[in-house]
Scaffold this active site. Structure first.
Site, PDB file in Angstrom:
ATOM      1  N   CYS A 125       5.235 -47.439  52.009  1.00  0.00           N
ATOM      2  CA  CYS A 125       5.346 -48.529  50.408  1.00  0.00           C
ATOM      3  C   CYS A 125       5.314 -49.950  51.745  1.00  0.00           C
ATOM      4  CB  CYS A 125       6.885 -48.620  50.414  1.00  0.00           C
ATOM      5  SG  CYS A 125       6.851 -49.515  49.214  1.00  0.00           S
TER       6      CYS A 125
ATOM      7  N   CYS B   7       7.981 -52.569  50.155  1.00  0.00           N
ATOM      8  CA  CYS B   7       9.261 -52.413  50.859  1.00  0.00           C
ATOM      9  C   CYS B   7       9.965 -52.927  52.210  1.00  0.00           C
ATOM     10  CB  CYS B   7      10.239 -50.036  51.132  1.00  0.00           C
ATOM     11  SG  CYS B   7       9.427 -49.967  49.703  1.00  0.00           S
ATOM     12  N   ASP B   8       8.839 -52.396  52.891  1.00  0.00           N
ATOM     13  CA  ASP B   8       9.171 -52.374  54.897  1.00  0.00           C
ATOM     14  C   ASP B   8       7.938 -53.824  55.064  1.00  0.00           C
ATOM     15  OD1 ASP B   8      10.651 -50.172  54.494  1.00  0.00           O
ATOM     16  OD2 ASP B   8       8.984 -48.616  54.963  1.00  0.00           O
TER      17      ASP B   8
END
Ligand code: NAP
Length: 311
Positions: free
Chosen positions: A134, A137-138
């Site tokens: 992701c 997300c990261d």
């Protein structure tokens, strides 16, 4: 008839737990079949910085533990087991767990989706330590780092392009010499100076002791192998919705996601609702899943009232 629940929620990621919170606060006394591995994809994440309300971020498992506690506080009954079978062909609906058959007037399906992994020897060990599925997300954690993205579809192009906001360089590794992605997404990636491509190559392993330091690549035409230095490995090779239990019960699209009557969460079976990543090809965020979980509980409550099943 007293043992018939108002609502059973299957799944316990952000969608399921938000549905449970809303259903419990509406006095529907929901039963949540949370699964043996409860909590969904956020249980595999480290720090979550984009869930509103947590200005300093929160660890994924801690966020899920808090959501669970909040759902329980208002009377959600949680069952830590997998649903083995579901029958939505007649009412009341049934959800079978081991030898127990639970009956309900309505069901909320929030079984989520799982990112596809490559199955590399060191992949799971390095999740959250440079291996991710992701970028949204990261990506933020990789400022001025070099990254690898695997895949040739729209997700890979989108994630690689997004990652160039942070990374100094992004290398897309694709197993063929032609992309699957739409022309517009391809063009965007080709035009980006920070993106390089390695064609006809597969990742054989991810390298590093405590964090990702490189990947081992193999040329699919010559068989040649080499190491490519990288600080992160982002996989964008697709997701699979968890809909095996519901195949033949509710209408699914070609890729196996549950079809709902947007903007509601109503599936093809009246009284059966679906929320979160099991429906969503596009956004796949904890906060969007939580939002649809809320909608599913409200839809279920209204439907139960319209059927005269609750006051
Ligand atoms: P996808 O279109 O199925 O692409 C998956 C890619 O991963 C393909 O290039 C595939 O290679 C590769 N791949 C699969 N398994 C692999 C493996 N084991 N090893 C190496 N490579 C592997 O998936 P997606 O990109 O996640 O897209 C899913 C759907 O969402 C699509 O309909 C897409 O259009 C849509 N989407 C749209 C947007 C947007 O419009 N903004 C953004 C993201 C996704 P091959 O090409 O060789 O099969």
């Amino acid at each position: 008839m007293d043992d018939i629940r108002n609502v059973i929620i299957v799944g316990s990621g952000p969608a399921g737990l938000t549905a449970a919170l809303y259903a419990a606060r509406a006095d529907l006394e929901p039963l949540q079949i949370e699964g043996r591995e409860a909590g969904g994809q956020l249980m595999l994440t480290t720090e979550v910085e984009n869930f509103p309300g947590f200005p300093d971020g929160i660890m994924g498992p801690a966020l899920m533990a808090d959501m669970r506690k909040q759902a329980e506080r208002f009377g959600t009954e949680l069952l830590t087991a997998d649903a083995d079978a579901v029958d939505l062909s007649a009412r009341p609906f049934t959800v079978t767990v081991g030898s127990d058959v639970h009956r309900a007037h309505s069901v909320i399906i929030s079984t989520g989706a799982t990112a596809r992994w490559l199955g590399l020897p060191n992949e799971q060990r390095l999740i959250g330590k440079g291996v991710s599925s992701c970028a949204t997300c990261d990506g933020f954690f990789f400022r001025d780092r070099e990254l690898v993205v695997v895949g040739g579809g729209d997700s890979a192009m989108e994630e690689a392009t997004f990652l160039t906001k942070f990374a100094s360089k992004v290398t897309i590794i694709h197993r063929r010499d032609e992309l699957r992605a739409s022309k517009i997404m391809q063009e965007r990636a080709f035009k980006n100076d920070k993106i390089d491509f390695v064609w006809n190559a597969v990742v054989e392993d991810v390298l590093g002791d405590s964090v990702v330091e490189g990947v081992q690549l193999r040329d699919t035409s010559t068989g040649e192998t080499w190491e490519h230095r990288t600080d992160g490995l982002f996989l964008a090779i697709g997701h699979d919705p968890t809909t095996g239990l519901f195949r033949g019960q509710v209408e699914l699209d070609d890729e196996g996601y549950i079809i709902v009557d947007e903007p509601s969460t109503q599936t093809s079976v009246p009284g059966a609702f679906a929320a979160g990543d099991v429906v969503d090809h596009t956004y796949r965020q904890a906060v969007t899943a939580a939002g649809t979980g809320c909608r599913a509980a409200m839809d279920a409550e209204r439907w139960l009232a319209s059927e005269g099943l609750v006051a």
